[in-house]
Design a protein around this motif. Structure first.
Motif, PDB file in Angstrom:
ATOM      1  N   GLU A  62      20.186   8.072 -27.437  1.00 56.23           N
ATOM      2  CA  GLU A  62      20.929   7.738 -26.228  1.00 56.23           C
ATOM      3  C   GLU A  62      20.424   8.550 -25.035  1.00 56.23           C
ATOM      4  N   ASP A  63      20.084   9.788 -25.291  1.00 50.63           N
ATOM      5  CA  ASP A  63      19.530  10.640 -24.235  1.00 50.63           C
ATOM      6  C   ASP A  63      18.247  10.027 -23.674  1.00 50.63           C
ATOM      7  N   ARG A  64      17.364   9.592 -24.564  1.00 51.67           N
ATOM      8  CA  ARG A  64      16.100   8.978 -24.117  1.00 51.67           C
ATOM      9  C   ARG A  64      16.342   7.690 -23.358  1.00 51.67           C
ATOM     10  N   ARG A  65      17.311   6.906 -23.808  1.00 50.96           N
ATOM     11  CA  ARG A  65      17.585   5.618 -23.151  1.00 50.96           C
ATOM     12  C   ARG A  65      18.088   5.814 -21.721  1.00 50.96           C
ATOM     13  N   VAL A  66      19.021   6.732 -21.546  1.00 47.89           N
ATOM     14  CA  VAL A  66      19.555   6.984 -20.201  1.00 47.89           C
ATOM     15  C   VAL A  66      18.496   7.635 -19.316  1.00 47.89           C
ATOM     16  N   LYS A  67      17.705   8.519 -19.913  1.00 50.87           N
ATOM     17  CA  LYS A  67      16.631   9.162 -19.148  1.00 50.87           C
ATOM     18  C   LYS A  67      15.640   8.116 -18.639  1.00 50.87           C
ATOM     19  N   ARG A  68      15.306   7.140 -19.477  1.00 51.82           N
ATOM     20  CA  ARG A  68      14.405   6.062 -19.036  1.00 51.82           C
ATOM     21  C   ARG A  68      14.996   5.293 -17.868  1.00 51.82           C
ATOM     22  N   TYR A 190      20.885  15.053 -12.273  1.00 48.08           N
ATOM     23  CA  TYR A 190      20.440  14.051 -13.241  1.00 48.08           C
ATOM     24  C   TYR A 190      19.519  14.586 -14.341  1.00 48.08           C
ATOM     25  N   TYR A 191      18.850  15.719 -14.127  1.00 47.69           N
ATOM     26  CA  TYR A 191      17.808  16.133 -15.060  1.00 47.69           C
ATOM     27  C   TYR A 191      18.036  17.538 -15.619  1.00 47.69           C
ATOM     28  N   LYS A 192      17.546  17.753 -16.831  1.00 51.09           N
ATOM     29  CA  LYS A 192      17.660  19.045 -17.496  1.00 51.09           C
ATOM     30  C   LYS A 192      16.729  20.072 -16.863  1.00 51.09           C
ATOM     31  N   LYS A 193      17.072  21.343 -17.051  1.00 51.12           N
ATOM     32  CA  LYS A 193      16.227  22.415 -16.509  1.00 51.12           C
ATOM     33  C   LYS A 193      14.795  22.316 -17.021  1.00 51.12           C
ATOM     34  N   SER A 194      14.659  21.940 -18.281  1.00 50.17           N
ATOM     35  CA  SER A 194      13.319  21.855 -18.875  1.00 50.17           C
ATOM     36  C   SER A 194      12.477  20.748 -18.250  1.00 50.17           C
ATOM     37  N   GLU A 269      27.252   5.914 -19.673  1.00 45.28           N
ATOM     38  CA  GLU A 269      26.021   6.531 -19.184  1.00 45.28           C
ATOM     39  C   GLU A 269      26.310   7.704 -18.246  1.00 45.28           C
ATOM     40  N   LYS A 270      27.409   7.617 -17.484  1.00 45.33           N
ATOM     41  CA  LYS A 270      27.799   8.742 -16.635  1.00 45.33           C
ATOM     42  C   LYS A 270      28.129   9.969 -17.480  1.00 45.33           C
ATOM     43  N   LEU A 271      28.806   9.736 -18.616  1.00 42.77           N
ATOM     44  CA  LEU A 271      29.121  10.845 -19.521  1.00 42.77           C
ATOM     45  C   LEU A 271      27.855  11.403 -20.153  1.00 42.77           C
ATOM     46  N   VAL A 272      26.889  10.522 -20.432  1.00 42.33           N
ATOM     47  CA  VAL A 272      25.615  10.982 -20.984  1.00 42.33           C
ATOM     48  C   VAL A 272      24.904  11.888 -19.982  1.00 42.33           C
ATOM     49  N   VAL A 273      24.910  11.482 -18.698  1.00 43.37           N
ATOM     50  CA  VAL A 273      24.301  12.315 -17.656  1.00 43.37           C
ATOM     51  C   VAL A 273      24.998  13.671 -17.599  1.00 43.37           C
ATOM     52  N   LEU A 274      26.327  13.667 -17.705  1.00 45.97           N
ATOM     53  CA  LEU A 274      27.086  14.917 -17.683  1.00 45.97           C
ATOM     54  C   LEU A 274      26.662  15.822 -18.846  1.00 45.97           C
ATOM     55  N   GLU A 275      26.522  15.239 -20.038  1.00 45.79           N
ATOM     56  CA  GLU A 275      26.106  16.022 -21.198  1.00 45.79           C
ATOM     57  C   GLU A 275      24.664  16.508 -21.058  1.00 45.79           C
TER      58      GLU A 275
END
Length: 520
Positions: A62-68, A190-194, A269-275
């Motif tokens: 799910e992380d990869r899907r939302v990131k795409r 929207y994006y992780k520190k890494s 997807e908003k919750l996924v972004v939050l996580e």
């Protein structure tokens, strides 16, 4: 702090229950220095969103899907913005060999000031922009400034005198000060520190694409210069201005002020972004301007390392971006050929910076990549400065296209390593002031007396890149030492170490949040 005091602070942290009313504190936390920090209701906007939604378990799929999805919507918009932003600033370099100096009777340092005045406006407006973008809806405010910015760029074609032209250039700098911080805000939303370093590298890579496009357009305009009713460089200003207005409108209608308001994301997807961004220990942003965070920012040595790194990498940038076409003419190329010969440096920048996300996948420490790139820049600038062979010097000039890795590093470090929304915007403003100062100084190192080879300015470029490498090394050692200290303190506390619910969204600074670790 004594052990008894530290234990008492921990008990204080446990003594206040999590509250939802507006007139009581939410909780207290123990900072890395042992100070008890009261977390009131002036928290990050992500906290409110998190409180009203259940915590979800985020799977890798799910992380990869939302990131795409973010990569297909958010990144193209801001990559286009970065490209247009760069084209706005540097089309003056192309205009320089298309006749603008003669038309405005520029002599001495007058041309240098057409770039320096841009960054002077940028420098003056940066503190005001930091406050404004926190108080007002950030994306809407920036998009409005982009549209006005495009209109001002178009007005460059109407300037009748040098003074009017430099005024318009200064206004462009003022407006850009309200645009640049939005990239740091967007990255944290929207994006992780890494991911910050690599993705900011992609944004800057589009500067290279902008150079290729500008070179092609300028060459075409100059090649058919007799076909127009106005000077070819004025048409260039209008084209770039219209593209800027288009980009501003796209951001205004597509980008929300926070992911919680994104129409292109479902509720899930908003919750996924939050996580996704929990690990940043930062949220969407806070509207409350906090003076204690400003004070902490000013007292933080990292802020001033960002400032001086910004100056070090900006002096070469200001000189090369303004005098690139003139340097090429100094190699013996005609006006028409020198316009086209700028395309390879843009291609080098595009390729060299766009690969940063892939390099970051294999080399997780961004400073290793940044210092390696800057060592290449030292080598290439030495070729440009000291080689008597024009072909070798030209190769050195082209390789310096990867030099924006310096400001990429500063921008990504401000995004990743500065927590607390007010502190982040303040640190970003100070780093941009340094970057602006360097870009003001850069063109001034290219003196008329040193034309057409500008050997002193080229030697200064070498020294600046060396200084940036030294400062980045100091930054890395400082952050690594602090991370080890925090790990040690956490181990010593054991079960007494307390983390409150949604602590990462409490708008705590990196000095206040014991969970925070600096990216290396």
């Amino acid at each position: 702090m004594s052990k008894d005091t530290k234990d008492r602070s921990v008990e204080d942290c446990r003594s206040i229950e999590y509250g939802s009313t507006e007139d009581v504190p939410l909780q207290t936390v123990l900072s890395p220095s042992g100070k008890v920090i009261v977390v009131g209701n002036e928290v990050d906007e992500a906290m409110e969103f998190a409180k009203h939604h259940e915590h979800i378990e985020l799977t890798a799929k799910e992380d990869r899907r939302v990131k795409r999805k973010l990569d297909m919507i958010v990144m193209p918009l801001f990559s286009f913005l970065y490209m247009i932003q760069f084209m706005d600033k540097t089309c003056i370099s192309f205009a320089a060999v298309m006749g603008i100096q003669a038309d405005y009777s520029m002599a001495g340092t007058m041309y240098s000031w057409t770039t320096s005045c841009f960054y002077l406006g940028y420098l003056i407006a940066s503190p005001l922009a930091a406050i404004t973008l926190q108080k007002l809806p950030s994306m809407t405010t920036s998009a409005t400034c982009i549209i006005i910015w495009g209109a001002v760029q178009c007005l460059h074609a109407t300037a009748k005198s040098y003074s009017t032209f430099t005024l318009l250039r200064t206004l462009l700098g003022v407006l850009e000060a309200f645009v640049s911080p939005i990239f740091v805000i967007m990255m944290n939303q929207y994006y992780k520190k890494s991911e910050h370093f690599g993705y900011i590298g992609v944004l800057y890579g589009f500067n290279g694409l902008g150079t290729v496009i500008l070179a092609s357009i300028s060459y075409g305009l100059y090649h058919n210069v007799t076909s127009y009713t106005m000077e070819a460089y004025k048409i260039l200003f209008i084209i770039v201005g219209c593209l800027t207005i288009l980009n501003g409108l796209l951001i205004l209608f597509i980008m929300p002020n926070t992911p919680a308001d994104a129409k292109f994301l479902t509720e899930r997807e908003k919750l996924v972004v939050l996580e996704r961004i929990r690990g940043n220990n930062q949220g969407f942003g806070s509207k409350k301007f906090k003076w204690h965070q400003v004070k902490e920012c000013v007292c933080d040595i990292r802020t001033w390392l960002y400032f001086f790194i910004g100056i070090s990498v900006a002096i070469p940038n200001g000189g090369i971006s303004s005098f690139g076409s003139i340097i090429l003419k100094g190699f013996g190329y005609s006006t028409e050929k020198s316009l086209l010969m700028k395309a390879p440096i843009g291609a080098c920048e595009l390729v060299g910076l766009a690969v940063l996300p892939f390099l970051s996948y294999f080399i997780t420490k961004r400073m290793i990549i940044a210092v390696s790139y800057l060592l290449i820049c030292v080598m290439s600038s030495c070729l440009l400065a000291f080689s008597s062979n024009n072909n070798v010097a030209l190769a050195g000039y082209y390789i310096t296209g990867i030099a924006p890795v310096g400001i990429i590093t500063v921008t990504s470090l401000v995004a990743s390593n500065t927590a607390g929304h007010t502190k982040k915007l303040t640190a970003n403003a100070i780093s941009l002031i340094g970057y602006s100062a360097g870009n003001i100084i850069g063109p001034q190192t290219f003196t008329t007396a040193d034309a057409p080879h500008y050997n002193k300015a080229k030697a200064a470029i070498v020294g600046c890149y060396c200084a940036a490498i030294l400062l980045m090394t100091i930054m890395s050692l400082l952050n690594a030492r602090e991370n080890k200290r925090r790990d040690r303190v956490q181990q010593e506390l054991g079960d007494k170490y307390v983390v409150i619910e949604n602590q990462e969204f409490a708008d705590l600074t990196d000095f206040e949040n014991a969970e925070f670790r600096y990216s290396l």
